[in-house]
Structure formats: structure tokens, C-alpha cells
Design a protein around this motif. Structure first.
Motif, PDB file in Angstrom:
ATOM      1  N   ILE A  68      -0.404 -11.308  -6.955  1.00 51.91           N
ATOM      2  CA  ILE A  68      -1.239 -10.250  -7.519  1.00 51.91           C
ATOM      3  C   ILE A  68      -0.617  -8.889  -7.233  1.00 51.91           C
ATOM      4  O   ILE A  68      -0.585  -7.999  -8.103  1.00 51.91           O
ATOM      5  N   VAL A  69      -0.096  -8.721  -6.035  1.00 58.51           N
ATOM      6  CA  VAL A  69       0.552  -7.457  -5.679  1.00 58.51           C
ATOM      7  C   VAL A  69       1.796  -7.231  -6.531  1.00 58.51           C
ATOM      8  O   VAL A  69       2.062  -6.113  -6.995  1.00 58.51           O
ATOM      9  N   ILE A  70       2.573  -8.286  -6.769  1.00 53.84           N
ATOM     10  CA  ILE A  70       3.769  -8.151  -7.615  1.00 53.84           C
ATOM     11  C   ILE A  70       3.382  -7.756  -9.035  1.00 53.84           C
ATOM     12  O   ILE A  70       4.011  -6.878  -9.656  1.00 53.84           O
ATOM     13  N   GLY A 121      -1.011   1.984 -14.966  1.00 50.65           N
ATOM     14  CA  GLY A 121      -0.632   2.293 -13.594  1.00 50.65           C
ATOM     15  C   GLY A 121      -1.840   2.339 -12.677  1.00 50.65           C
ATOM     16  O   GLY A 121      -1.794   1.859 -11.538  1.00 50.65           O
ATOM     17  N   LYS A 122      -2.947   2.909 -13.175  1.00 49.48           N
ATOM     18  CA  LYS A 122      -4.164   2.955 -12.362  1.00 49.48           C
ATOM     19  C   LYS A 122      -4.742   1.558 -12.156  1.00 49.48           C
ATOM     20  O   LYS A 122      -5.255   1.237 -11.070  1.00 49.48           O
ATOM     21  N   ILE A 123      -4.656   0.719 -13.191  1.00 44.75           N
ATOM     22  CA  ILE A 123      -5.085  -0.677 -13.031  1.00 44.75           C
ATOM     23  C   ILE A 123      -4.197  -1.374 -11.997  1.00 44.75           C
ATOM     24  O   ILE A 123      -4.668  -2.163 -11.172  1.00 44.75           O
ATOM     25  N   GLY A 124      -2.891  -1.072 -12.036  1.00 43.71           N
ATOM     26  CA  GLY A 124      -1.975  -1.628 -11.044  1.00 43.71           C
ATOM     27  C   GLY A 124      -2.346  -1.205  -9.630  1.00 43.71           C
ATOM     28  O   GLY A 124      -2.261  -2.007  -8.694  1.00 43.71           O
ATOM     29  N   CYS A 125      -2.771   0.049  -9.459  1.00 42.51           N
ATOM     30  CA  CYS A 125      -3.206   0.515  -8.135  1.00 42.51           C
ATOM     31  C   CYS A 125      -4.404  -0.284  -7.643  1.00 42.51           C
ATOM     32  O   CYS A 125      -4.478  -0.676  -6.474  1.00 42.51           O
ATOM     33  N   LEU A 126      -5.363  -0.519  -8.549  1.00 40.30           N
ATOM     34  CA  LEU A 126      -6.545  -1.294  -8.185  1.00 40.30           C
ATOM     35  C   LEU A 126      -6.165  -2.725  -7.802  1.00 40.30           C
ATOM     36  O   LEU A 126      -6.643  -3.267  -6.795  1.00 40.30           O
ATOM     37  N   LEU A 127      -5.294  -3.345  -8.602  1.00 46.09           N
ATOM     38  CA  LEU A 127      -4.847  -4.711  -8.286  1.00 46.09           C
ATOM     39  C   LEU A 127      -4.079  -4.756  -6.972  1.00 46.09           C
ATOM     40  O   LEU A 127      -4.142  -5.749  -6.241  1.00 46.09           O
ATOM     41  N   CYS A 128      -3.360  -3.698  -6.678  1.00 45.79           N
ATOM     42  CA  CYS A 128      -2.606  -3.634  -5.423  1.00 45.79           C
ATOM     43  C   CYS A 128      -3.557  -3.685  -4.228  1.00 45.79           C
ATOM     44  O   CYS A 128      -3.304  -4.387  -3.239  1.00 45.79           O
ATOM     45  N   LEU A 151       0.826  -1.207   0.000  1.00 41.89           N
ATOM     46  CA  LEU A 151       0.000   0.000   0.000  1.00 41.89           C
ATOM     47  C   LEU A 151       0.862   1.259   0.000  1.00 41.89           C
ATOM     48  O   LEU A 151       0.449   2.293  -0.536  1.00 41.89           O
ATOM     49  N   SER A 152       2.056   1.185   0.591  1.00 48.76           N
ATOM     50  CA  SER A 152       2.956   2.344   0.542  1.00 48.76           C
ATOM     51  C   SER A 152       3.444   2.587  -0.880  1.00 48.76           C
ATOM     52  O   SER A 152       3.695   3.729  -1.283  1.00 48.76           O
ATOM     53  N   VAL A 153       3.602   1.516  -1.668  1.00 44.44           N
ATOM     54  CA  VAL A 153       3.973   1.658  -3.077  1.00 44.44           C
ATOM     55  C   VAL A 153       2.868   2.384  -3.834  1.00 44.44           C
ATOM     56  O   VAL A 153       3.120   3.281  -4.645  1.00 44.44           O
ATOM     57  N   LEU A 154       1.630   1.994  -3.568  1.00 40.90           N
ATOM     58  CA  LEU A 154       0.484   2.639  -4.215  1.00 40.90           C
ATOM     59  C   LEU A 154       0.433   4.116  -3.858  1.00 40.90           C
ATOM     60  O   LEU A 154       0.294   4.975  -4.739  1.00 40.90           O
ATOM     61  N   ILE A 155       0.546   4.419  -2.578  1.00 43.01           N
ATOM     62  CA  ILE A 155       0.492   5.818  -2.134  1.00 43.01           C
ATOM     63  C   ILE A 155       1.645   6.611  -2.719  1.00 43.01           C
ATOM     64  O   ILE A 155       1.481   7.760  -3.169  1.00 43.01           O
ATOM     65  N   SER A 156       2.822   6.013  -2.760  1.00 44.20           N
ATOM     66  CA  SER A 156       3.987   6.686  -3.327  1.00 44.20           C
ATOM     67  C   SER A 156       3.794   6.983  -4.808  1.00 44.20           C
ATOM     68  O   SER A 156       4.148   8.073  -5.294  1.00 44.20           O
ATOM     69  N   ALA A 157       3.214   6.039  -5.560  1.00 44.83           N
ATOM     70  CA  ALA A 157       2.992   6.245  -6.992  1.00 44.83           C
ATOM     71  C   ALA A 157       1.981   7.354  -7.248  1.00 44.83           C
ATOM     72  O   ALA A 157       2.170   8.201  -8.135  1.00 44.83           O
ATOM     73  N   LEU A 214       2.773  -3.571 -13.350  1.00 48.22           N
ATOM     74  CA  LEU A 214       1.942  -2.708 -14.193  1.00 48.22           C
ATOM     75  C   LEU A 214       2.109  -1.244 -13.810  1.00 48.22           C
ATOM     76  O   LEU A 214       2.045  -0.351 -14.660  1.00 48.22           O
ATOM     77  N   LEU A 215       2.318  -1.016 -12.530  1.00 51.88           N
ATOM     78  CA  LEU A 215       2.420   0.348 -12.033  1.00 51.88           C
ATOM     79  C   LEU A 215       3.670   1.059 -12.529  1.00 51.88           C
ATOM     80  O   LEU A 215       3.691   2.292 -12.640  1.00 51.88           O
ATOM     81  N   ASN A 216       4.701   0.286 -12.871  1.00 54.99           N
ATOM     82  CA  ASN A 216       5.980   0.915 -13.169  1.00 54.99           C
ATOM     83  C   ASN A 216       6.586   0.540 -14.522  1.00 54.99           C
ATOM     84  O   ASN A 216       7.305   1.351 -15.103  1.00 54.99           O
TER      85      ASN A 216
END
Length: 364
Positions: A297-299, A121-128, A100-106, A304-306
Motif C-alpha cells: 500500500i505504501v509503494i 498526490g494527496k490521495i497518495g499521502c492518505l494511502l501512505c 512518512l518522510s516521503v510524505l513530509i518531503s512531498a 500515486l504521489l509521484n
């Protein structure tokens, strides 16, 4: 209800309360830690404008920058919440929720550092978020070690001793050899150092948490030499992590450092936790499978986020799938005609430029 049944019920309620308290502390720590990356990156950018010696070159000019201290304070609050979370919840859960810190940081980096956050990246946030939810649902709900004496017996396990020795040797090799040689070109070098040292930090934090819980329950945990050993380990490991994490942030983008650090750090903590605390032994096969699925899933979400953040991918690129077939063909035809006209115009300009700049061809 007899006395034995009452004790079992109270124990279950106590474990459930501990679990949710640790969960809340872990989630709140992610907010502070995610924001701290952005704040410290802003401070390092300010230092570059002033021409100060960069942290990646061994400079410590950031210590004079108040913005960096704000970032450090934010990280301190986050780490304190994280440390408290280890007192109540299993280490494998608390560490994996660091996603979740990765999501907030992004999200904050896209707003305050002008770093790209496209559709993937937004899809990656949702999957996170979904992956973290699965982790919470399938994580171990109670502790296997409740006292320092039990922990001391676990530390004597040859498997954990070998793990600690491997981590120490690899860290010394990176600090004195691989870091100076290729640390500035390869992001993995310093991240591996921070992650491996961080896994030992987590184990020490867990030991300190047990000492504090023993003290609260009426036993003086700080009279045990193991508590002070854990305290010294935490201070030493965090100092090394902070130094080399600053170098990574100075050399590479935040949205790259944060996710890679999460993957390496979480993987090593899961390995160390499995060796030392053995939290997985009393879990069902469904919970073990669910935990691994949530982690993968988080990985994928972090990837996707990066991985595609430099691509200009937005909703307009896929909006055509909602159009009727005839409308889609007509739009494709118009796109083809428009591009052909652009090609003809561009070719005409190039020919005119050649005609004007090459008089010999004109005479010929």
C-alpha cells in the motif's frame, strides 16, 4: 502469582514499552529527515544561481553554504532518532515507517520548492498514512537478538555473508564504473548505491544499539571488538550515502529521488533483516500478510504521489460524478457547443492569416 509468572509479565511490559518508544522515535525521525531533503535541495538551488561547481559534477561547494548545513543538522537529528529507534523496535518496522518522510518531503516540496501536488498526490499521502498504520499494527513486537554474542553468531550465517559480499561488489562496480558512465542519466544508479550501502548501515546501527543497551544494563558493550567494527561501518557507510545522495538530489527532483530511494532502501533492509535477525520467524501468518499488504500500500501511495505529479488533476475533474444525469448532459452539451465555437473562431483566424500572408492565393 509466582516468580516465573511475574518475570514473564514484566518481560512483556518491557517489550511493549520498548516497542512504543521505538515507534515514537521512528515517527519523529521521519519529520526531521523529510525536512532535510527540502532544505538541502534549497541550498543546492542557491549554489546553481551562484554558478558554483555542481555536486553532480563532483563539486563540494555546498559545504560553504549555511543552508546546506541546516539541512545536514536536520538529517543528523533525524538519523540520531532513527538510530535510537533501532535500539528499541525491530529494524523491519523502523525502516518501513520511513515512508512518512516521503510524505513530509512531498508536502514541503509543494510549498517551498513549487513542485506539484495534485489530487492523486494527496490521495497518495492518505494511502501512505494508512499503509504505515497497517505496518505498525502487524509489525513484530519483540526482538530475536538481545546481546552482541547472539548477534555475532547470526553474522556468521553463510547467507548473510553472501549478502554482504554481493552488496560490496555491486557498490564498487557502481562507484568505479556504472556511476561515471550513466549515473547522470539514470536515477536508479546512485539510488541503488545509497540503498545497498544503507542496508548495511541499518544492520550496523542495530549492533551499536545492542552494545549501548548492554552498557546501560551494566555490561560494558564497548569492550567488545564488534562494537567498534559496527561504529567504523556506520561512519564509512553514511559518508558514502551522503556523497551520492547529494549527487542524486542535484541531478533529479526531490519528489522523484525520495520515493525511489525509500522503495529500494526498504526492500533491501527487509531482505537483510530477514537474513540476519529473522524477525519474521515468530510472527503469525496474519501479521506477515498484513505487513506485506501495508508495505505494498505504501509503494502504491508513493507511485500515486509521484508518477502523475505533472498532470493538472484536481477535484473539479471528478465533481461531475455528484451531479444528476440531466445536469451532466446539459453541461456536456454546453461544453460541446463552446468547443465548436472555439474551433470555428480559430479556423476563421487561420484563414484570415493565410489570406493576408499569401497574396498569390488571393489573386488566384
Amino acid at each position: 502469582m509466582n516468580a516465573t509468572t511475574e518475570i514473564i509479565v514484566n518481560k512483556k511490559l518491557y517489550n511493549a514499552t520498548d516497542f512504543y518508544v521505538g515507534l515514537g522515535l521512528a515517527i519523529s525521525s521521519c519529520g526531521f529527515i523529510g525536512a532535510s531533503f527540502i532544505i538541502k535541495k534549497k541550498a543546492l538551488i542557491r549554489l546553481q544561481r551562484y554558478g558554483a561547481l555542481r555536486a553532480s559534477s563532483g563539486g563540494f561547494g555546498y559545504l560553504k553554504e549555511w543552508v546546506w548545513w541546516v539541512g545536514l543538522l536536520s538529517m543528523g537529528i533525524g538519523e540520531a532518532s532513527n538510530f535510537a529507534a533501532y535500539m528499541f523496535a525491530p529494524a523491519s518496522l523502523v525502516t518501513q515507517l520511513g515512508a512518512l518522510s516521503v510524505l513530509i518531503s512531498a508536502v514541503l516540496a509543494s510549498k517551498y520548492l513549487d513542485e506539484r501536488l495534485n489530487l492523486l498526490g494527496k490521495i497518495g499521502c492518505l494511502l501512505c498514512i494508512l499503509g504505515s498504520t497497517i505496518l505498525v499494527l502487524h509489525a513484530p513486537k519483540e526482538e530475536e537478538i538481545r546481546t552482541l554474542n547472539e548477534l555475532l553468531d547470526k553474522i556468521k550465517n553463510p547467507g548473510f555473508i553472501v549478502y554482504v559480499l554481493v552488496i560490496i561488489i555491486c557498490s564498487l562496480l557502481i562507484i568505479f564504473h556504472f556511476g561515471p558512465v550513466c549515473g547522470k542519466q539514470n536515477i536508479i544508479v546512485y539510488i541503488c548505491l545509497c540503498s545497498s550501502i544503507g542496508s548495511l548501515t541499518v544492520m550496523s546501527c542495530k549492533g551499536l544499539g545492542l552494545a549501548i543497551k548492554e552498557t546501560i544494563n551494566g555490561f560494558n558493550g564497548f569492550s567488545n571488538w564488534l562494537t567498534w567494527f559496527f561504529l567504523f561501518s556506520v561512519i564509512l557507510c553514511i559518508s558514502v550515502q551522503m556523497n551520492y545522495l547529494n549527487r542524486s538530489l542535484d541531478l533529479f527532483e526531490t519528489t522523484i529521488v525520495t520515493p525511489i530511494y525509500y522503495v529500494f532502501f526498504t526492500t533491501l533492509v527487509i531482505i537483510a533483516s530477514a537474513i540476519l535477525f529473522r524477525e519474521w520467524e515468530n510472527m503469525s501468518a496474519e501479521d506477515i500478510l498484513g505487513s506485506f499488504c501495508g508495505f505494498f500500500i505504501v509503494i502504491i501511495a508513493i507511485f500515486l504521489l509521484n508518477a502523475f505529479k505533472e498532470l493538472d488533476i484536481h477535484y473539479g475533474n471528478i465533481s461531475h460524478i455528484l451531479q444528476p444525469k440531466r445536469e451532466l448532459i446539459r453541461n456536456n452539451t454546453q461544453w460541446t457547443i463552446k468547443n465548436e465555437e472555439t474551433l470555428i473562431t480559430r479556423t476563421g483566424i487561420e484563414l484570415e492569416h493565410t489570406y493576408r500572408t499569401q497574396p498569390l492565393l488571393r489573386n488566384f
